[in-house]
Motif scaffolding. Structure first.
Motif, mmCIF file in Angstrom:
data_model
loop_
_atom_site.group_PDB
_atom_site.id
_atom_site.type_symbol
_atom_site.label_atom_id
_atom_site.label_comp_id
_atom_site.label_asym_id
_atom_site.label_seq_id
_atom_site.Cartn_x
_atom_site.Cartn_y
_atom_site.Cartn_z
ATOM 1 N N MET A 127 79.828 53.082 20.939
ATOM 2 C CA MET A 127 78.731 52.933 20.079
ATOM 3 C C MET A 127 79.292 52.505 19.358
ATOM 4 S SD MET A 127 76.825 55.088 22.121
ATOM 5 C CE MET A 127 76.410 54.926 20.071
ATOM 6 N N ASN A 128 80.806 52.267 18.657
ATOM 7 C CA ASN A 128 81.491 51.260 16.808
ATOM 8 C C ASN A 128 82.969 51.435 17.725
ATOM 9 O OD1 ASN A 128 80.789 50.837 14.969
ATOM 10 N ND2 ASN A 128 80.986 52.819 14.315
ATOM 11 N N LEU A 129 82.404 50.377 16.456
ATOM 12 C CA LEU A 129 84.624 50.233 16.718
ATOM 13 C C LEU A 129 85.001 50.608 14.760
ATOM 14 C CD1 LEU A 129 86.825 48.190 17.228
ATOM 15 C CD2 LEU A 129 85.993 46.857 16.113
ATOM 16 N N ILE A 130 86.261 50.789 15.066
ATOM 17 C CA ILE A 130 87.195 51.822 13.673
ATOM 18 C C ILE A 130 88.417 50.882 13.920
ATOM 19 C CG2 ILE A 130 87.740 53.713 12.857
ATOM 20 C CD1 ILE A 130 86.232 55.068 14.294
ATOM 21 N N GLY A 131 87.993 49.974 12.297
ATOM 22 C CA GLY A 131 89.337 48.962 12.214
ATOM 23 C C GLY A 131 88.337 47.514 12.527
ATOM 24 N N ASP A 132 89.670 46.356 12.140
ATOM 25 C CA ASP A 132 89.181 45.043 12.171
ATOM 26 C C ASP A 132 89.713 44.581 12.507
ATOM 27 O OD1 ASP A 132 88.377 42.815 10.685
ATOM 28 O OD2 ASP A 132 89.780 42.865 9.585
ATOM 29 N N VAL A 133 88.835 43.462 13.518
ATOM 30 C CA VAL A 133 89.594 42.566 14.436
ATOM 31 C C VAL A 133 88.955 41.763 14.422
ATOM 32 C CG1 VAL A 133 89.796 44.682 16.012
ATOM 33 C CG2 VAL A 133 87.589 43.223 16.392
ATOM 34 N N LYS A 134 88.829 40.733 13.556
ATOM 35 C CA LYS A 134 88.546 39.694 13.501
ATOM 36 C C LYS A 134 89.625 38.584 13.593
ATOM 37 C CE LYS A 134 84.743 36.489 10.906
ATOM 38 N NZ LYS A 134 83.839 36.586 9.887
ATOM 39 N N GLY A 135 89.213 37.472 14.205
ATOM 40 C CA GLY A 135 90.746 36.302 14.121
ATOM 41 C C GLY A 135 91.726 36.805 14.546
ATOM 42 N N GLY A 152 84.922 48.626 26.074
ATOM 43 C CA GLY A 152 85.531 47.884 24.929
ATOM 44 C C GLY A 152 86.107 46.258 24.563
ATOM 45 N N ALA A 153 85.824 45.734 25.649
ATOM 46 C CA ALA A 153 86.626 44.519 25.142
ATOM 47 C C ALA A 153 85.737 43.448 24.890
ATOM 48 C CB ALA A 153 87.167 43.909 26.800
ATOM 49 N N ALA A 154 84.371 44.004 25.528
ATOM 50 C CA ALA A 154 83.253 43.294 24.945
ATOM 51 C C ALA A 154 82.656 43.904 24.020
ATOM 52 C CB ALA A 154 82.272 43.821 26.095
ATOM 53 N N LEU A 155 83.136 44.682 23.297
ATOM 54 C CA LEU A 155 82.851 44.808 22.020
ATOM 55 C C LEU A 155 83.750 44.048 20.621
ATOM 56 C CD1 LEU A 155 81.665 46.302 19.982
ATOM 57 C CD2 LEU A 155 82.898 47.929 20.239
ATOM 58 N N LEU A 156 84.573 44.222 21.268
ATOM 59 C CA LEU A 156 85.889 43.361 20.575
ATOM 60 C C LEU A 156 85.972 42.038 19.937
ATOM 61 C CD1 LEU A 156 89.136 45.172 22.021
ATOM 62 C CD2 LEU A 156 88.146 45.208 20.017
ATOM 63 N N HIS A 157 84.953 41.327 21.376
ATOM 64 C CA HIS A 157 84.072 39.912 21.303
ATOM 65 C C HIS A 157 83.305 39.974 20.195
ATOM 66 C CE1 HIS A 157 87.498 38.149 24.002
ATOM 67 N NE2 HIS A 157 86.751 38.857 25.251
ATOM 68 N N GLU A 158 82.266 40.800 20.487
ATOM 69 C CA GLU A 158 81.633 40.961 19.003
ATOM 70 C C GLU A 158 81.983 40.613 18.316
ATOM 71 O OE1 GLU A 158 79.317 44.402 20.216
ATOM 72 O OE2 GLU A 158 78.091 43.194 22.523
ATOM 73 N N GLU A 159 83.116 41.637 17.851
ATOM 74 C CA GLU A 159 83.524 41.713 16.581
ATOM 75 C C GLU A 159 84.711 40.963 15.947
ATOM 76 O OE1 GLU A 159 82.987 44.399 14.523
ATOM 77 O OE2 GLU A 159 80.977 45.389 15.440
ATOM 78 N N GLY A 160 84.824 39.575 17.040
ATOM 79 C CA GLY A 160 85.597 38.316 16.400
ATOM 80 C C GLY A 160 86.708 38.307 17.020
ATOM 81 N N ALA A 161 87.302 39.606 17.932
ATOM 82 C CA ALA A 161 88.355 38.960 18.094
ATOM 83 C C ALA A 161 88.997 37.822 19.245
ATOM 84 C CB ALA A 161 88.856 40.424 18.951
#
Length: 427
Positions: free
Chosen positions: A319-327, A346-355
């Motif tokens: 549903m959501n991500l708490i924290g910063d993973v961009k770059g 969860g991994a798909a969400l992290l990639h969407e958030e810029g990991a």
């Protein structure tokens, strides 16, 4: 009367029937891990290259055999490889086989008096049992395990255990019911053979997720299994990374909880990591404490949390991500990967958030379908698991790395046998 022995199936396990040499090589022991914090390179010392901070060239991959009585340098087997063999996962060796100081010092004092320490293996993970025995410099006990034509289990110890300290290595991994029943019958055989102490070494404790009632009219199967093991005659349980800490309270006998995070930490220590590039991610709120402790060992890396809402068993929705993973390079940590629904979403969400990259780490690789398809879909740079559960050939995929927990289990067995502190291993 028809002799029931005629009904027995020919499948059996003997302590001296070792696997083939090539299989032993692939399953050799990784060095015991230290709980010392992993000191990561400072940002100024990191390369500006866009390559992964977890460089695959940062150490030499190989396989090594350590005898418990001979220094690693005096008796070793190394096979330098640059890719997996026949599609099988890498089994890396860290720090050229060097043991942590506390384990190296402890091994020098370990002795077996009058042969009173016995290790027996069930059929669930005989390769891990062999590695544990090899680390300890012992032979696996002789045991016969057969199955009748109707599926009933027959166990007979092939040597005396009267007055001995017996350790039975048997994870209750899939097929959970079959392996659990085999463990119970083996415990009963040891009890009736007058063993002094019986310790059930359970690298993976099945039914651990059924540790509470989430809805009405549900069973708490973890408590039931704990009662079965206790009533069968076990005097102690040694388990790896239980799904929840409260599961230890379900047993009416002592439980030694072995943490396998040091093995994964030592593997990550073999790679060049920039501290500012790393973030540890908990795939759900329930794993925050585990991820926080892991992040603290990784030079106090920042923490992120995936907010997950489950709509059914083995079905998860991010549903959501708490924290910063961009770059950043995200290291997702969990105790087990079953169908991989939670960690994949969860991994798909992290990639969407810029990991930039995502690594999955867990102790128990259950890998129920369709886990392999999800894990090998390109979401993960690497999937790191341990060998608490034996992996079948169909579970292998290019991103998979398997680490051995044999050394840390062997050292724990020594300390239990010697009445020494177990918790000092992890402090």
């Amino acid at each position: 009367m028809v002799n029931r022995k005629k009904r027995r199936h020919t499948n059996c396990v003997s302590g001296k029937n070792l696997t083939k040499c090539c299989l032993e090589t692939l399953t050799q022991i990784t060095p015991a891990a230290s709980m010392a914090s992993l000191v990561l390179p400072s940002p100024s010392s990191c390369s500006t290259s866009s390559s992964s901070p977890f460089s695959r060239c940062s150490f030499s991959r190989g396989f090594i055999h350590n005898d418990a009585r001979i220094p690693a340098s005096a008796n070793s087997i190394r096979c330098e490889i640059s890719k997996s063999l026949n599609g099988k996962p890498f089994v890396p060796i860290i720090n050229d086989g060097a043991l942590s100081n506390f384990m190296q010092a402890g091994r020098l004092d370990h002795t077996v008096i009058n042969g009173k320490l016995k290790i027996f293996s069930g059929t669930a993970n005989s390769a891990l049992s062999q590695e544990i025995a090899r680390y300890m410099g012992l032979d696996l006990g002789m045991i016969e395990i057969k199955r009748f034509a109707d599926g009933e289990i027959y166990v007979q110890l092939q040597e005396s255990v009267r007055g001995c300290d017996v350790f039975l290595v048997q994870p209750t991994s899939p097929p959970a019911n079959e392996n659990l029943m085999e463990l119970l019958v083996t415990i009963d055989a040891c009890r009736r053979a007058s063993a002094k102490n019986i310790t059930a070494v359970i690298p993976y404790f099945g039914y651990a997720r059924a540790d509470r009632k989430t809805q009405g009219r549900e069973s708490i199967a973890a408590k039931l299994v704990a009662n079965l093991i206790t009533e069968a005659g076990a005097d102690r349980v040694l388990a790896c990374d239980l799904h929840s800490g409260q599961s230890m309270g379900y047993f009416d006998i002592p439980v030694d909880h072995v943490y396998c995070q040091p093995v994964i930490l030592d593997y990550l220590a073999s790679k060049s990591i920039c501290s500012n590039d790393l973030v540890v991610v908990s795939p759900d709120v329930g794993g925050v404490a585990r991820a926080r402790a892991f992040a603290k060992k990784l030079s106090d890396a920042p923490l992120a949390i995936v907010d997950k809402r489950r709509h059914g068993h083995n079905v998860a929705e991010v549903m959501n991500l708490i924290g910063d993973v961009k770059g950043k390079v995200a290291v997702m940590l969990d105790d087990m990967i079953d169908t991989a629904g939670t960690i994949a979403k969860g991994a798909a969400l992290l990639h969407e958030e810029g990991a930039r990259e995502v690594y999955a780490c867990c102790t128990h690789g259950v890998f129920s379908p369709p886990a392999i398809e999800r894990l090998s879909s390109g979401l993960f740079q690497e999937v790191i698991v341990t060998n608490t559960i034996p992996l079948k050939e169909q579970h292998y995929f290019p991103q998979l790395t398997v680490l051995s927990v044999a050394n840390i289990l062997g050292e724990t067995i020594w300390r239990v046998h010697d009445d020494s502190s177990v918790s000092s291993i992890f402090t």
